[in-house]
Design a protein around this motif. Structure first.
Motif, PDB file in Angstrom:
ATOM      1  N   LEU A   1       0.721  -1.267   0.063  1.00  0.00           N
ATOM      2  CA  LEU A   1      -0.110  -0.030  -0.027  1.00  0.00           C
ATOM      3  C   LEU A   1       0.933   1.284   0.074  1.00  0.00           C
ATOM      4  CD1 LEU A   1      -2.863  -0.871   2.642  1.00  0.00           C
ATOM      5  CD2 LEU A   1      -3.062  -0.799   0.136  1.00  0.00           C
ATOM      6  N   LYS A   2       2.131   1.146   0.549  1.00  0.00           N
ATOM      7  CA  LYS A   2       2.831   2.169   0.681  1.00  0.00           C
ATOM      8  C   LYS A   2       2.859   3.259  -0.652  1.00  0.00           C
ATOM      9  CE  LYS A   2       7.267   1.649   2.507  1.00  0.00           C
ATOM     10  NZ  LYS A   2       8.236   1.130   3.298  1.00  0.00           N
ATOM     11  N   PRO A   3       3.119   2.670  -1.897  1.00  0.00           N
ATOM     12  CA  PRO A   3       3.289   3.607  -2.710  1.00  0.00           C
ATOM     13  C   PRO A   3       1.895   4.638  -3.006  1.00  0.00           C
ATOM     14  CG  PRO A   3       3.998   1.352  -3.506  1.00  0.00           C
ATOM     15  CD  PRO A   3       3.259   1.277  -2.148  1.00  0.00           C
ATOM     16  N   GLU A   4       0.949   3.982  -2.721  1.00  0.00           N
ATOM     17  CA  GLU A   4      -0.285   4.991  -2.747  1.00  0.00           C
ATOM     18  C   GLU A   4      -0.313   6.055  -1.690  1.00  0.00           C
ATOM     19  OE1 GLU A   4      -4.113   2.752  -2.907  1.00  0.00           O
ATOM     20  OE2 GLU A   4      -3.226   0.925  -3.237  1.00  0.00           O
ATOM     21  N   TYR A   5       0.839   6.164  -0.844  1.00  0.00           N
ATOM     22  CA  TYR A   5       0.692   6.960   0.109  1.00  0.00           C
ATOM     23  C   TYR A   5       2.082   7.565   0.258  1.00  0.00           C
ATOM     24  CZ  TYR A   5      -4.008   4.846   1.256  1.00  0.00           C
ATOM     25  OH  TYR A   5      -5.057   4.212   1.317  1.00  0.00           O
ATOM     26  N   PRO A   6       2.785   8.133  -0.724  1.00  0.00           N
ATOM     27  CA  PRO A   6       3.949   8.323  -0.843  1.00  0.00           C
ATOM     28  C   PRO A   6       4.539   9.453   0.228  1.00  0.00           C
ATOM     29  CG  PRO A   6       3.079   9.434  -2.694  1.00  0.00           C
ATOM     30  CD  PRO A   6       2.132   8.466  -1.910  1.00  0.00           C
ATOM     31  N   ASP A   7       3.414  10.206   0.725  1.00  0.00           N
ATOM     32  CA  ASP A   7       3.926  11.255   1.920  1.00  0.00           C
ATOM     33  C   ASP A   7       3.826  10.827   3.038  1.00  0.00           C
ATOM     34  OD1 ASP A   7       1.016  10.686   1.363  1.00  0.00           O
ATOM     35  OD2 ASP A   7       0.290  12.960   2.091  1.00  0.00           O
ATOM     36  N   VAL A   8       3.420   9.661   3.390  1.00  0.00           N
ATOM     37  CA  VAL A   8       3.529   8.846   4.711  1.00  0.00           C
ATOM     38  C   VAL A   8       4.471   8.167   4.937  1.00  0.00           C
ATOM     39  CG1 VAL A   8       2.156   7.512   6.344  1.00  0.00           C
ATOM     40  CG2 VAL A   8       0.978   8.956   4.560  1.00  0.00           C
ATOM     41  N   ALA A   9       5.460   8.630   5.932  1.00  0.00           N
ATOM     42  CA  ALA A   9       6.599   7.673   6.346  1.00  0.00           C
ATOM     43  C   ALA A   9       6.130   6.520   7.371  1.00  0.00           C
ATOM     44  CB  ALA A   9       7.530   8.783   7.254  1.00  0.00           C
ATOM     45  N   VAL A  10       6.518   5.327   6.769  1.00  0.00           N
ATOM     46  CA  VAL A  10       5.946   4.197   7.662  1.00  0.00           C
ATOM     47  C   VAL A  10       7.233   3.601   8.377  1.00  0.00           C
ATOM     48  CG1 VAL A  10       5.166   1.891   7.312  1.00  0.00           C
ATOM     49  CG2 VAL A  10       4.416   3.594   6.009  1.00  0.00           C
ATOM     50  N   ASP A  11       6.925   3.235   9.664  1.00  0.00           N
ATOM     51  CA  ASP A  11       7.882   2.302  10.280  1.00  0.00           C
ATOM     52  C   ASP A  11       7.211   0.956  11.137  1.00  0.00           C
ATOM     53  OD1 ASP A  11       6.876   3.761  12.386  1.00  0.00           O
ATOM     54  OD2 ASP A  11       8.586   4.085  13.339  1.00  0.00           O
ATOM     55  N   TYR A  12       8.010  -0.012  11.443  1.00  0.00           N
ATOM     56  CA  TYR A  12       7.345  -0.940  12.124  1.00  0.00           C
ATOM     57  C   TYR A  12       8.014  -1.135  13.483  1.00  0.00           C
ATOM     58  CZ  TYR A  12       6.171  -2.274   7.247  1.00  0.00           C
ATOM     59  OH  TYR A  12       5.861  -2.309   5.965  1.00  0.00           O
ATOM     60  N   LEU A  13       7.083  -1.640  14.433  1.00  0.00           N
ATOM     61  CA  LEU A  13       7.712  -2.120  15.885  1.00  0.00           C
ATOM     62  C   LEU A  13       7.090  -3.075  16.132  1.00  0.00           C
ATOM     63  CD1 LEU A  13       7.661   1.244  17.920  1.00  0.00           C
ATOM     64  CD2 LEU A  13       9.685   0.212  17.033  1.00  0.00           C
ATOM     65  N   TYR A  14       7.908  -3.915  16.851  1.00  0.00           N
ATOM     66  CA  TYR A  14       7.310  -5.344  17.364  1.00  0.00           C
ATOM     67  C   TYR A  14       6.542  -4.783  18.655  1.00  0.00           C
ATOM     68  CZ  TYR A  14      10.857  -7.781  14.603  1.00  0.00           C
ATOM     69  OH  TYR A  14      11.298  -8.632  13.547  1.00  0.00           O
ATOM     70  N   VAL A  15       5.480  -5.468  18.940  1.00  0.00           N
ATOM     71  CA  VAL A  15       4.619  -5.060  19.961  1.00  0.00           C
ATOM     72  C   VAL A  15       5.246  -4.829  21.561  1.00  0.00           C
ATOM     73  CG1 VAL A  15       3.576  -7.095  20.682  1.00  0.00           C
ATOM     74  CG2 VAL A  15       2.307  -5.228  21.161  1.00  0.00           C
ATOM     75  N   ASP A  16       6.338  -5.895  21.692  1.00  0.00           N
ATOM     76  CA  ASP A  16       7.006  -5.548  22.901  1.00  0.00           C
ATOM     77  C   ASP A  16       7.790  -4.343  22.980  1.00  0.00           C
ATOM     78  OD1 ASP A  16       8.166  -6.878  20.961  1.00  0.00           O
ATOM     79  OD2 ASP A  16       9.244  -8.457  22.193  1.00  0.00           O
ATOM     80  N   ASN A  17       8.451  -3.966  22.019  1.00  0.00           N
ATOM     81  CA  ASN A  17       9.315  -2.785  21.891  1.00  0.00           C
ATOM     82  C   ASN A  17       8.618  -1.591  21.835  1.00  0.00           C
ATOM     83  OD1 ASN A  17      11.563  -1.201  21.462  1.00  0.00           O
ATOM     84  ND2 ASN A  17      11.687  -1.545  19.043  1.00  0.00           N
ATOM     85  N   ALA A  18       7.324  -1.574  20.965  1.00  0.00           N
ATOM     86  CA  ALA A  18       6.259  -0.699  21.012  1.00  0.00           C
ATOM     87  C   ALA A  18       5.897  -0.246  22.423  1.00  0.00           C
ATOM     88  CB  ALA A  18       5.091  -0.945  19.972  1.00  0.00           C
ATOM     89  N   SER A  19       5.643  -0.936  23.236  1.00  0.00           N
ATOM     90  CA  SER A  19       5.081  -0.882  24.604  1.00  0.00           C
ATOM     91  C   SER A  19       6.300  -0.225  25.529  1.00  0.00           C
ATOM     92  CB  SER A  19       4.648  -2.145  25.566  1.00  0.00           C
ATOM     93  OG  SER A  19       5.699  -2.903  25.701  1.00  0.00           O
TER      94      SER A  19
END
Ligand code: NAD
Length: 366
Positions: free
Chosen positions: A215-233
């Protein structure tokens, strides 16, 4: 001709009716100020509905909600109904109404008002303004579940015995529609989207990541990152001000939204929205429960529900100016030193108000 909207109100139990009646007063004042009409259709829900009709959500109430432009909910539950049959418990009414209205997306802003920074356990100086987008109708809470006998033995020789299981299953369709919401909200905010998952372990999480990438190419203005839930907490505590929009599955969203809410200081200040397909009624409610311990004492903080009413105006009715106006009135009340007991700290330098008094202070600032 002035627009006229129908709002279904299901106040529920405990402080539910107290805080929704404050929100209705505020909504009425905004309608007068901005020249639109509001009709309120008040229905019993939760324990109150069990007492009257033997079920927490009746067909009539669900129909009334479906036929409205938006639903305002207080809270349900209390000790009086703790012993009723699980099939008609007040909480069952909540699950049924979410399902009945097809509400698959839960939005929980965690916004720290600078006047309440002292109430935050982190006492952070940064400005916290996070929107958590939680998938609401899929995943482990709705997956296959059960128990089965097992003859197997654990490596240390312990017999397994009965195995209980709950399955985390997500379809491409379910993941895509909630991710699109996350991207869209990020576009309207600070253009940062954090996808929280457990892709180092879970196959379903790996699919969330694949779909995010597609989906990312459809929203080029949005910066995406990923976090594992334990790290996110951990990161929510370590650097809360750096988050913008977080999108995640049902169970991780359930847990992280409570954590993010607590960072902002008080449960009495946290609104939420649950949305379904575009054009269908959304449901708006405070994050807190029915607080039976303070029901009827005038101590309930109505601001979470009043801020939920602001979300209702913005997301379901498109009355953005009126929504901004409510949020500004709440900020002014805080800046002027008025507090309900839950956010009054030790009471020094602030004026402690009852539910009715603080509602009046907000109305005066609209
Ligand atoms: P709760 O949110 O009702 O209360 C937790 C604590 O926060 C209590 O001390 C309460 O007095 C305080 N509090 C909550 N809202 C407040 C407000 N607006 N102003 C000031 N103080 C406030 O959670 P609980 O005590 O775990 O649950 C009570 C009942 O509510 C239970 O029956 C539970 O099942 C139900 N519940 C309902 C919902 C809902 O309707 N969505 C959500 C959570 C809990």
């Amino acid at each position: 001709m002035a627009k006229n909207y129908k709002i279904a109100v299901i106040a529920g139990d405990g402080i539910g009716p107290e805080v929704t009646s404050s929100a209705i007063e505020v909504l009425k004042k905004e309608a007068d100020k901005y020249g639109f009409g509001l009709t309120f259709d008040e229905r019993l829900f939760g324990g109150a509905s069990i007492d009257a009709y033997g079920a927490p959500l009746t067909e009539e109430t669900l129909e009334a909600c479906k036929n409205s432009d938006a639903v305002l909910l207080g809270a349900v539950g209390g000790p009086k109904w703790d012993a009723v049959d699980p099939s008609i418990r007040p909480e069952k009414g909540l699950l049924n109404i979410r399902k009945g209205l097809g509400l698959y997306s839960n939005l929980r802003p965690a916004l720290m008002f600078k006047e309440l920074a002292e109430a935050s356990p982190l006492k952070t100086q940064g400005e916290i303004d996070i929107l958590i987008v939680r998938e609401l109708t899929g995943g482990i809470y709705f997956g296959e579940r059960g128990r089965k006998d097992s003859d197997e033995v654990l490596p240390d020789g312990t017999p397994k015995g009965v195995v209980a299981y709950d399955v985390e299953a997500y379809s491409v369709g379910e993941i895509t529609r909630i991710l699109r919401q996350g991207f869209t909200y990020a576009q309207g905010r600070n253009k940062k989207l954090t996808v929280v998952d457990k892709a180092n372990v879970l196959e379903s999480s790996r699919m969330w990541r694949e779909i995010t990438e597609s989906l990312k190419p459809e929203y080029p203005d949005v910066a995406v990152d990923y976090l594992y839930v334990d790290n996110a907490s951990m990161q929510l505590i370590a650097r809360p001000a750096s988050f913008d929009v977080i999108v995640t599955n049902n169970i991780f969203g359930d847990i992280l939204s409570d954590e993010a809410g607590q960072i902002t200081g008080s449960i009495g200040m946290l609104p939420s929205a649950s949305l379904g397909a575009p054009g269908t009624p959304g449901m708006y409610e405070p994050v807190h429960g029915s607080a039976p311990d303070i029901a009827g004492t005038g101590k309930a903080n109505p601001m979470a529900t009043i801020l939920s009413a602001a979300m209702l105006l913005r997301w379901s009715l498109g009355e953005n100016e009126a929504a901004d106006d409510i949020e500004n009135a709440v900020k002014k009340v805080l800046a002027d030193g008025f507090r309900t007991v839950d956010i009054a700290g030790n009471g020094e330098g602030v004026t402690v108000c009852t539910t009715a008094e603080i509602t009046q202070k907000i109305l005066e600032r609209i």
